[in-house]
Design a protein around this motif. Structure first.
Motif, PDB file in Angstrom:
ATOM      1  N   ALA A 111     -55.349  71.824  40.736  1.00  0.00           N
ATOM      2  CA  ALA A 111     -55.265  70.391  41.196  1.00  0.00           C
ATOM      3  C   ALA A 111     -54.757  69.433  40.571  1.00  0.00           C
ATOM      4  N   ILE A 112     -54.237  69.462  39.220  1.00  0.00           N
ATOM      5  CA  ILE A 112     -53.059  68.556  38.605  1.00  0.00           C
ATOM      6  C   ILE A 112     -51.820  68.899  39.359  1.00  0.00           C
ATOM      7  N   TYR A 113     -51.609  70.243  39.303  1.00  0.00           N
ATOM      8  CA  TYR A 113     -50.250  70.606  39.744  1.00  0.00           C
ATOM      9  C   TYR A 113     -50.095  70.140  41.318  1.00  0.00           C
ATOM     10  N   GLY A 114     -51.173  70.457  42.088  1.00  0.00           N
ATOM     11  CA  GLY A 114     -51.076  70.183  43.673  1.00  0.00           C
ATOM     12  C   GLY A 114     -51.092  68.716  43.985  1.00  0.00           C
ATOM     13  N   VAL A 115     -52.088  67.758  43.420  1.00  0.00           N
ATOM     14  CA  VAL A 115     -51.926  66.440  43.827  1.00  0.00           C
ATOM     15  C   VAL A 115     -50.616  65.888  43.237  1.00  0.00           C
ATOM     16  N   LEU A 116     -49.984  66.313  41.783  1.00  0.00           N
ATOM     17  CA  LEU A 116     -48.830  65.690  41.337  1.00  0.00           C
ATOM     18  C   LEU A 116     -47.612  66.053  42.136  1.00  0.00           C
ATOM     19  N   SER A 117     -47.839  67.489  42.655  1.00  0.00           N
ATOM     20  CA  SER A 117     -46.545  67.904  43.090  1.00  0.00           C
ATOM     21  C   SER A 117     -46.331  67.343  44.574  1.00  0.00           C
ATOM     22  N   LEU A 118     -47.271  67.390  45.217  1.00  0.00           N
ATOM     23  CA  LEU A 118     -47.709  66.634  46.679  1.00  0.00           C
ATOM     24  C   LEU A 118     -46.827  65.185  46.580  1.00  0.00           C
ATOM     25  N   ILE A 119     -47.653  64.354  45.665  1.00  0.00           N
ATOM     26  CA  ILE A 119     -47.103  62.757  45.529  1.00  0.00           C
ATOM     27  C   ILE A 119     -45.656  62.802  45.268  1.00  0.00           C
ATOM     28  N   PHE A 120     -45.245  63.582  44.053  1.00  0.00           N
ATOM     29  CA  PHE A 120     -43.932  63.261  43.707  1.00  0.00           C
ATOM     30  C   PHE A 120     -42.823  64.047  44.629  1.00  0.00           C
ATOM     31  N   SER A 121     -43.007  65.173  45.155  1.00  0.00           N
ATOM     32  CA  SER A 121     -41.962  65.699  45.914  1.00  0.00           C
ATOM     33  C   SER A 121     -41.868  64.772  47.348  1.00  0.00           C
ATOM     34  N   LEU A 122     -43.077  64.531  47.694  1.00  0.00           N
ATOM     35  CA  LEU A 122     -42.840  63.525  48.902  1.00  0.00           C
ATOM     36  C   LEU A 122     -42.072  62.129  48.529  1.00  0.00           C
ATOM     37  N   VAL A 123     -42.424  61.671  47.552  1.00  0.00           N
ATOM     38  CA  VAL A 123     -42.015  60.231  47.101  1.00  0.00           C
ATOM     39  C   VAL A 123     -40.464  60.496  46.574  1.00  0.00           C
ATOM     40  N   ILE A 124     -40.332  61.422  45.885  1.00  0.00           N
ATOM     41  CA  ILE A 124     -38.833  61.534  45.361  1.00  0.00           C
ATOM     42  C   ILE A 124     -38.018  62.128  46.502  1.00  0.00           C
ATOM     43  N   GLY A 125     -38.273  62.811  47.513  1.00  0.00           N
ATOM     44  CA  GLY A 125     -37.762  63.595  48.590  1.00  0.00           C
ATOM     45  C   GLY A 125     -37.306  62.502  49.622  1.00  0.00           C
ATOM     46  N   PHE A 126     -38.348  61.536  49.661  1.00  0.00           N
ATOM     47  CA  PHE A 126     -38.107  60.435  50.778  1.00  0.00           C
ATOM     48  C   PHE A 126     -36.912  59.548  50.160  1.00  0.00           C
ATOM     49  N   VAL A 127     -37.328  59.097  48.857  1.00  0.00           N
ATOM     50  CA  VAL A 127     -36.273  58.321  48.370  1.00  0.00           C
ATOM     51  C   VAL A 127     -35.000  58.746  48.443  1.00  0.00           C
ATOM     52  N   LEU A 128     -34.675  59.863  47.940  1.00  0.00           N
ATOM     53  CA  LEU A 128     -33.401  60.585  47.975  1.00  0.00           C
ATOM     54  C   LEU A 128     -32.819  60.826  49.687  1.00  0.00           C
ATOM     55  N   ALA A 129     -33.681  61.052  50.404  1.00  0.00           N
ATOM     56  CA  ALA A 129     -33.188  60.854  51.814  1.00  0.00           C
ATOM     57  C   ALA A 129     -32.681  59.497  52.203  1.00  0.00           C
ATOM     58  N   ALA A 130     -33.614  58.552  51.610  1.00  0.00           N
ATOM     59  CA  ALA A 130     -33.529  56.973  52.222  1.00  0.00           C
ATOM     60  C   ALA A 130     -31.878  56.850  51.398  1.00  0.00           C
TER      61      ALA A 130
ATOM     62  N   ILE B 177     -45.923  72.631  54.413  1.00  0.00           N
ATOM     63  CA  ILE B 177     -44.862  73.387  53.831  1.00  0.00           C
ATOM     64  C   ILE B 177     -45.500  72.996  52.245  1.00  0.00           C
ATOM     65  N   ILE B 178     -45.356  71.960  51.788  1.00  0.00           N
ATOM     66  CA  ILE B 178     -45.791  71.849  50.406  1.00  0.00           C
ATOM     67  C   ILE B 178     -46.964  72.557  50.145  1.00  0.00           C
ATOM     68  N   THR B 179     -48.008  72.094  50.886  1.00  0.00           N
ATOM     69  CA  THR B 179     -49.515  72.480  50.560  1.00  0.00           C
ATOM     70  C   THR B 179     -49.494  74.130  50.439  1.00  0.00           C
ATOM     71  N   ALA B 180     -48.879  74.771  51.328  1.00  0.00           N
ATOM     72  CA  ALA B 180     -48.916  76.281  51.316  1.00  0.00           C
ATOM     73  C   ALA B 180     -48.291  76.681  49.954  1.00  0.00           C
ATOM     74  N   GLY B 181     -47.255  76.158  49.781  1.00  0.00           N
ATOM     75  CA  GLY B 181     -46.471  76.369  48.410  1.00  0.00           C
ATOM     76  C   GLY B 181     -47.290  76.204  47.062  1.00  0.00           C
ATOM     77  N   ILE B 182     -48.210  75.415  47.123  1.00  0.00           N
ATOM     78  CA  ILE B 182     -49.066  74.866  45.956  1.00  0.00           C
ATOM     79  C   ILE B 182     -50.094  76.061  45.680  1.00  0.00           C
ATOM     80  N   VAL B 183     -50.862  76.208  46.896  1.00  0.00           N
ATOM     81  CA  VAL B 183     -51.904  77.243  46.838  1.00  0.00           C
ATOM     82  C   VAL B 183     -51.401  78.618  46.517  1.00  0.00           C
ATOM     83  N   LYS B 184     -50.306  78.938  46.805  1.00  0.00           N
ATOM     84  CA  LYS B 184     -49.798  80.371  46.229  1.00  0.00           C
ATOM     85  C   LYS B 184     -49.110  80.250  45.272  1.00  0.00           C
ATOM     86  N   LEU B 185     -49.052  79.326  44.427  1.00  0.00           N
ATOM     87  CA  LEU B 185     -48.379  79.167  42.982  1.00  0.00           C
ATOM     88  C   LEU B 185     -49.026  80.393  42.328  1.00  0.00           C
TER      89      LEU B 185
END
Lengths: 410, 295
Positions: free
Chosen positions: B75-94, B222-230
């Motif tokens: 749960a910790i890994y999933g929530v944080l990795s979802l938030i951070f990879s979306l935010v960081i990914g989007f900011v980098l892309a912008a 894609i991110i969620t699938a990666g989280i579950v199979k961690l």
């Protein structure tokens, strides 16, 4: 085409006729550290001398990595010709399901029952009167390996008992050493714990807890004393940040750590490093308190094969593994005790002799691998590694959980 | 009218061609899942046996501290990795989208970690986070003697050490997906918002992001699938340690099935994982596909 077919037929006839036909047998095992690899090469040499060929299937990364691979190959219909397991309950269901072949005929023809070091070894390979594995060595967990160099530098004498070792902890720490090396893998924590149970709690407590699964004994004051010792142990092991057992052993070898509780296979590492028992390192079998050893060990099992040539060669391999020459060469390199009682062990070193004496006195108990199922063992491993690394978990809480696991054990 | 082919034979070649895949899906995925669920109610040990044990496996599962810690970690890994990879990914892309120089070079650098497997990533970060020769020792050598950074050796924060490695590996891909989405936004939208005098951050937040909905959904899947199979990252980095502080459900399943030789318990745990995935996917699939048919 026809010429080829004729040659192929001739080959088939020759092998059916039982002529010595070189067979390649794949043998899987997890003997991969320096000392272990040197030992297994001796088996390969002995088997190749019969005209057959040993195809080495070493799987790196300790038994807990290797066993799943072996089991899934056997259950998945791609069996190897022979494979290592610890004799005990690991291969129990594979044998029950008829996936292993008996080798009773070889054992009877060569009279193994009369020359085996302790009868328990063959018993744990036997199911319904048939023998299913060749024990190849006797291993015992109950060894405390001490670095003479580390104690010299810390200015304290090399301990002769567990209590002295615990007492020497602060001096070792002051000299910048880690008092006790302990790899961070769960099986190592569990192994060290069962040594404490047998050698501080005594063989009766050990048999009651692991053999009879007696929850009263597991909850009793004697066991509480063992948990207290485990508490000492985890404090001594603070600062030991290695994973593999042989990395922990090399901390002892180069004097970074005071000691390590590890089975006698650690001896092979000291030999590879060119160290001499007594001068460079000291061994305390049975922690110097109650000199009892548990007889665990490795055994080679033979999966059932369809190929008749290979099946015949499996029996040859079984015979080679138990032969005096191969036993002596293998066990000297590996640091374990041979399974035969008729060998000349004048080449054995100080530590091996101590082990043989204990064995001769009959101060032995079956190993936990023979007493508890892998399922229970995994639960205990989880508990131990949690206890070792979580200082907030009190010995009392750990003991309560221990009683639960023993109560559920099958 | 009478010689019009029946619907069944319409586009026959395509239907024949898809039979193997359909069979695979039915037998391997669906059949395998059902088989696993059924056998989770048995007391199978090393080999599957149809000896019924009712809910015993599930009772034991939820009474095991290691499983509870695994769930919490995921749960910790999933929530944080979802938030951070979306935010960081989007900011980098912008940032990349600002017509900067050497965009190709940066893009390659950011995407590069994704080319590494989780095992390699895990090992690299195990070394970097090792207090004796990793980041901590480098900074201490620079003169900051009291600097302390050893997340993998502290049970309370070890899961964050794994999160760092996971983000390092996965953010580049999110950035690329986002960048592709941003490039798909019509230039005229930007011109219009500039004429209206809307600040750039507001345009991103209120106009561009809503327009990128399909890209976000793909990325989310894609991110969620990666989280579950961690699993492999944990094995390579900590092996579940210190203690059992970084255990994850997939590792529990594997260890139970193959090390503990307790298939029933492993099946029960994997059934719980399947149920949690279904709980997440069904409402989403309903919203995503069910809505369209009606509209």
């Amino acid at each position: 085409m026809t010429a080829f077919a004729k040659i192929a037929c001739a080959g088939a006839v020759a092998s059916f006729a039982g002529a010595t036909w070189a067979e390649e047998l794949e043998v899987t095992h997890w003997w991969t550290s320096g000392g272990e690899a040197a030992a297994v090469a001796e088996f390969a040499k002995a088997f190749d001398a019969t005209g057959n060929k040993w195809v080495d299937g070493a799987i790196a990364g300790s038994g807990s990595t290797a066993r799943p691979i072996m089991i899934s190959r056997i259950t998945g219909g791609d069996p190897m010709a022979a494979t290592q397991f610890n004799h005990g309950r690991q291969a129990e269901e594979l044998v029950e399901a008829g996936l292993m072949r008996p080798i009773t005929e070889v054992a009877e023809a060569e009279g193994w029952a009369n020359i085996v070091a302790t009868p328990g070894l063959l018993d744990s390979c036997t199911l319904d009167g048939e023998l299913y594995c060749v024990p190849v060595n006797i291993h015992s967990w109950q060894w405390l390996w001490l670095s003479n160099k580390a104690f010299e530098e810390a200015g304290v004498p090399v301990p002769t008992t567990w209590d002295e070792f615990v007492a020497a902890g602060p001096a070792l720490e002051a000299a910048g050493k880690v008092p006790m090396a302990l790899g961070k893998q769960p099986w190592q924590a569990m192994g060290a714990f069962k040594v404490l149970v047998l050698n501080l709690g005594g063989p009766e407590l050990y048999t009651k807890v692991f053999g009879d699964k007696d929850t009263d004994a597991a909850a009793g004051p004697e066991m509480a004393a063992v948990w207290k010792a485990a508490d000492d142990m985890r404090k001594l092991a603070v600062g030991s940040n290695v994973q593999e057992w042989n990395q922990a052993t090399s901390m002892v070898i180069n004097g970074q750590a005071g000691g390590q509780i590890m089975g006698d296979w650690a001896q092979g590492e000291f030999q590879v490093a060119g160290q001499v028992a007594g001068t460079d390192y000291t061994c305390l079998p049975g922690l110097g308190a109650q000199t009892y050893l548990s007889t665990a060990g490795d055994a080679i099992y033979f999966p059932l094969l369809r190929d008749e040539g290979k099946s015949a060669a499996q029996l040859e391999l079984a015979s080679v593994l138990f032969s005096p020459e191969a036993q002596l060469a293998f066990n000297t390199k590996k640091g374990s005790l041979p399974v035969r009682n008729d060998l000349d062990l004048s080449t054995a070193n100080d530590c091996m002799r101590k082990g043989l004496e204990i064995l001769a006195e009959g101060n032995i108990v079956p190993d936990t691998d023979q007493l508890i199922s892998p399922d229970t063992n995994t639960q205990l491993q989880d508990l131990m590694i949690q206890f070792i690394s979580d200082m907030n978990m009190t010995p009392d809480a750990a003991q309560a959980r221990f009683v639960e696991i023993i109560g559920d054990a099958d | 009218m009478s010689d019009r082919p029946s619907r069944l034979f319409h586009n026959l070649n395509a239907k024949i061609a898809s039979i193997p895949m359909a069979l695979t899906a039915m037998v391997v995925f669906l059949g395998g899942s059902i088989w696993t669920v059924v056998y989770s109610f048995t007391n199978s040990k090393l080999l599957p046996r149809a000896k019924w044990a009712g809910l015993d496996q599930y009772e034991r599962l939820w009474g095991t501290e290691r499983w509870l810690i695994s769930i919490e970690n995921l749960a910790i890994y999933g929530v944080l990795s979802l938030i951070f990879s979306l935010v960081i990914g989007f900011v980098l892309a912008a940032l990349m989208d600002q017509k900067i120089r050497f965009e190709d070079t940066f893009r390659t650098i950011f995407l590069y970690p994704f080319a590494l497997s989780f095992i390699v990533t895990g090992l690299v970060w195990q070394w970097l986070l090792n207090p004796e020769f990793g980041i901590q020792s480098v900074i201490r050598d620079l003169g900051f003697e009291s600097f302390n950074f050893d997340p993998l050796y502290n049970a309370d924060i070890a899961i964050y050490g794994i999160l760092i490695a996971g983000l390092w590996q996965g953010t580049g891909l999110v950035m690329c997906l986002m960048l592709a989405g941003l490039r798909g936004i019509d230039e005229d939208i930007w011109k219009a918002s500039r004429i209206d005098g809307i600040p750039m951050w507001k345009t991103y937040l209120l106009v561009v992001i809503p327009m990128m909905r399909p890209v976000f959904i793909t990325t989310l899947v894609i991110i969620t699938a990666g989280i579950v199979k961690l699993y492999d990252l944990v094995v390579a980095q900590t092996g579940g340690g210190p203690g059992i502080a970084t255990e994850v459900p997939a590792k529990y399943v594997y260890d139970m099935m193959f090390q503990a030789q307790n298939l029933g318990q492993g099946f029960a745990a994997s059934t719980m994982m399947l149920i949690s995935v279904i709980i997440i996917i069904i409402p989403w699939a309903y919203l995503e596909f069910g809505g369209k048919r009606r509209g």
